[in-house]
Design a protein around this motif. Structure first.
Motif, PDB file in Angstrom:
ATOM      1  N   TYR A 129      63.315  65.837  31.969  1.00 59.49           N
ATOM      2  CA  TYR A 129      63.440  64.406  32.301  1.00 59.49           C
ATOM      3  C   TYR A 129      63.108  63.573  31.058  1.00 59.49           C
ATOM      4  CZ  TYR A 129      62.492  66.556  36.871  1.00 59.49           C
ATOM      5  OH  TYR A 129      62.481  67.384  37.974  1.00 59.49           O
ATOM      6  N   ASN A 166      60.294  64.671  41.521  1.00 62.55           N
ATOM      7  CA  ASN A 166      60.650  66.043  41.857  1.00 62.55           C
ATOM      8  C   ASN A 166      59.584  66.606  42.803  1.00 62.55           C
ATOM      9  OD1 ASN A 166      59.587  68.873  39.981  1.00 62.55           O
ATOM     10  ND2 ASN A 166      61.199  68.992  41.514  1.00 62.55           N
ATOM     11  N   ASP A 183      64.884  65.209  42.055  1.00 62.70           N
ATOM     12  CA  ASP A 183      65.175  66.617  41.770  1.00 62.70           C
ATOM     13  C   ASP A 183      64.619  67.454  42.927  1.00 62.70           C
ATOM     14  OD1 ASP A 183      65.263  69.212  40.852  1.00 62.70           O
ATOM     15  OD2 ASP A 183      64.619  68.722  38.815  1.00 62.70           O
TER      16      ASP A 183
HETATM   17  C1  LIG Z   1      62.186  70.914  38.602  1.00 65.83           C
HETATM   18  C2  LIG Z   1      63.294  71.698  38.018  1.00 65.83           C
HETATM   19  N1  LIG Z   1      64.511  71.150  37.941  1.00 65.83           N
HETATM   20  C3  LIG Z   1      65.540  71.824  37.415  1.00 65.83           C
HETATM   21  C4  LIG Z   1      65.396  73.100  36.930  1.00 65.83           C
HETATM   22  C5  LIG Z   1      66.559  73.807  36.314  1.00 65.83           C
HETATM   23  O1  LIG Z   1      67.430  74.275  37.260  1.00 65.83           O
HETATM   24  P1  LIG Z   1      68.796  74.942  36.829  1.00 65.83           P
HETATM   25  O2  LIG Z   1      68.542  76.390  36.610  1.00 65.83           O
HETATM   26  O3  LIG Z   1      69.705  74.681  37.982  1.00 65.83           O
HETATM   27  O4  LIG Z   1      69.273  74.258  35.586  1.00 65.83           O
HETATM   28  C6  LIG Z   1      64.143  73.708  36.976  1.00 65.83           C
HETATM   29  C7  LIG Z   1      63.949  75.058  36.413  1.00 65.83           C
HETATM   30  O5  LIG Z   1      62.896  75.552  36.220  1.00 65.83           O
HETATM   31  C8  LIG Z   1      63.075  72.981  37.531  1.00 65.83           C
HETATM   32  O6  LIG Z   1      61.854  73.514  37.601  1.00 65.83           O
END
Ligand SMILES: Cc1ncc(COP(=O)(O)O)c(C=O)c1O
Length: 390
Positions: free
Chosen positions: A133, A175, A207
């Protein structure tokens, strides 16, 4: 006379902290090279196998010549319909697959593209947090305002802090279930955050990568339960179905925002490979027994590790979701330059156990360490025995 060397990294790139996980990987690789049997609770990469029905689907898809051409930018209609079906079943939310859903190369890609799509101004970013982010906001030239997630506030945003930074804010990241703190929120708490964003004209980027890894009857909410206006939800198949190597996720919500992210994507890549999307369709539409079984496995590992860490004097809350344990660094490390880094180094040196230092997720993560539950129960027992010995 030699010309001045103009070949150098951009200002943003040179100012970014080194990507935490590559550093941790290097630390572990160094120890393994010296013959140490490292038990890694470092990176949150599922160790459980991708379910067979998904592997069969990608094998079949590899024989379809339609998948050998450029994919569409937004993704196959069938994939977007599968996402839409998932939202209807899971949250009773109706998403128009034509305009309110797009496929992405994992959540990580779309996090960047969403930031690139937004007007200049402030980006409200949690700390500690998944570091992407922050970096995506910096690459996009946004002025990052980090808001602390503190234990005394159950690792939720403090809305009065945000209120004081809402001027010029363009978008805000949150998130939950949360990486790294494993915190969760209720639908009511989420509703207040949605309300804050709408009142202040701020886009909410949510997220929800860990929404399906939850335990003990807890079901994480979606902000889209409060309508789509001003909201983008980011999702991933990496964790729920052990598909991190496939690179597949999606963005959904407000059609105007989805369209903005899509416009960026059209300029950056050429869509998710067709065979990967076919695997994703099977993941979402096919039997869910493995995903359920995996949640049960993570819950058992959580209980085992949590109890063992507790006995070793490492305090942590019992997480209702995610496959992380966010433990407090023992008091004797407080006062060191970086308590979490010193603790992680010591644990690796003396026990061959690898965890992630909280400070790697931002300065408010200092004093904590994250364990990812991506080891078998046998290896967790072995790690706990080694920790007990030191
Ligand atoms: C909060 C969060 N968002 C996104 C991701 C990444 O996801 P992706 O594998 O779909 O790129 C992660 C991976 O650790 C994560 O912890």
């Amino acid at each position: 006379m030699a010309m001045e060397n103009k070949i150098r990294p951009s200002k943003v790139l040179s100012e970014l902290p080194p990507y935490l996980f590559s550093r941790i990987d290097r630390m572990a690789a160094g120890k393994r090279k010296k013959g140490m049997d490292v038990i890694s609770f470092g990176v949150g990469d599922p160790d459980l196998p991708t379910p067979k029905n998904i592997i069969d689907a990608i094998n079949d898809a590899s024989k379809d010549p339609k998948n050998y051409r450029y994919p569409t930018y937004e993704g196959k209609m069938k994939f977007r319909q599968a996402v839409s079906g998932f939202y209807r079943r899971r949250w009773n939310v109706d998403l128009d697959p034509a305009s309110e859903v797009m496929a992405s190369i994992g959540a990580k890609e779309s996090i960047h593209n969403a930031a690139f799509a937004m007007a200049q101004g402030k980006a409200l970013v949690p700390n500690p947090a998944y570091t992407v982010y922050f970096s995506s906001a910096r690459f996009s030239g946004h002025d990052v305002v980090e808001f602390p997630l503190k234990k005394e506030n159950s690792f939720l945003p403090d809305l009065s802090f945000l209120e004081s930074h809402s001027n010029d804010a363009v978008y805000m990241w949150i998130n939950y279930p949360n990486n790294p703190t494993a915190a969760t929120l209720t639908k009511e708490e989420l509703g207040k955050i949605v309300h804050f964003c709408r009142e202040n004209g701020i886009a909410l980027f949510y997220d929800n990568t860990y929404s399906e890894l939850s335990y003990d009857g807890y079901k994480p909410p979606s902000p889209l339960e409060f309508g789509k206006k001003g909201i983008l939800e980011f999702h991933s198949l990496s964790k729920t179905y052990s598909m991190s190597g496939f690179r597949l996720g999606w963005v959904c919500g407000d059609p105007d925002l989805v369209n903005m992210v899509l416009s960026v994507k059209k300029n950056i890549d050429s869509g998710v490979a067709g065979i990967i999307q076919d695997a994703g369709i099977e993941a979402l539409n096919g039997p869910q027994d493995k995903a359920l079984e995996y949640s049960g496995i993570y819950a058992r590992r959580r209980d085992l590790l949590l109890t063992g860490l507790g006995k070793a004097g490492l305090e942590a809350e019992k997480p209702k979701a995610t496959f992380y344990i966010w433990a407090k660094v023992p008091d004797e490390y407080i006062g060191k330059d970086s308590p979490s880094m010193s603790f992680v180094e010591n644990l690796l040196d003396r026990a061959g156990v690898l965890a992630t230092p909280g400070v790697g997720f931002g300065r408010y993560g200092e004093g904590y360490v994250r364990f990812a539950l991506t080891q078998t129960e046998e290896r967790i027992k072995e790690a706990l025995e080694r920790i007990r010995r030191i």
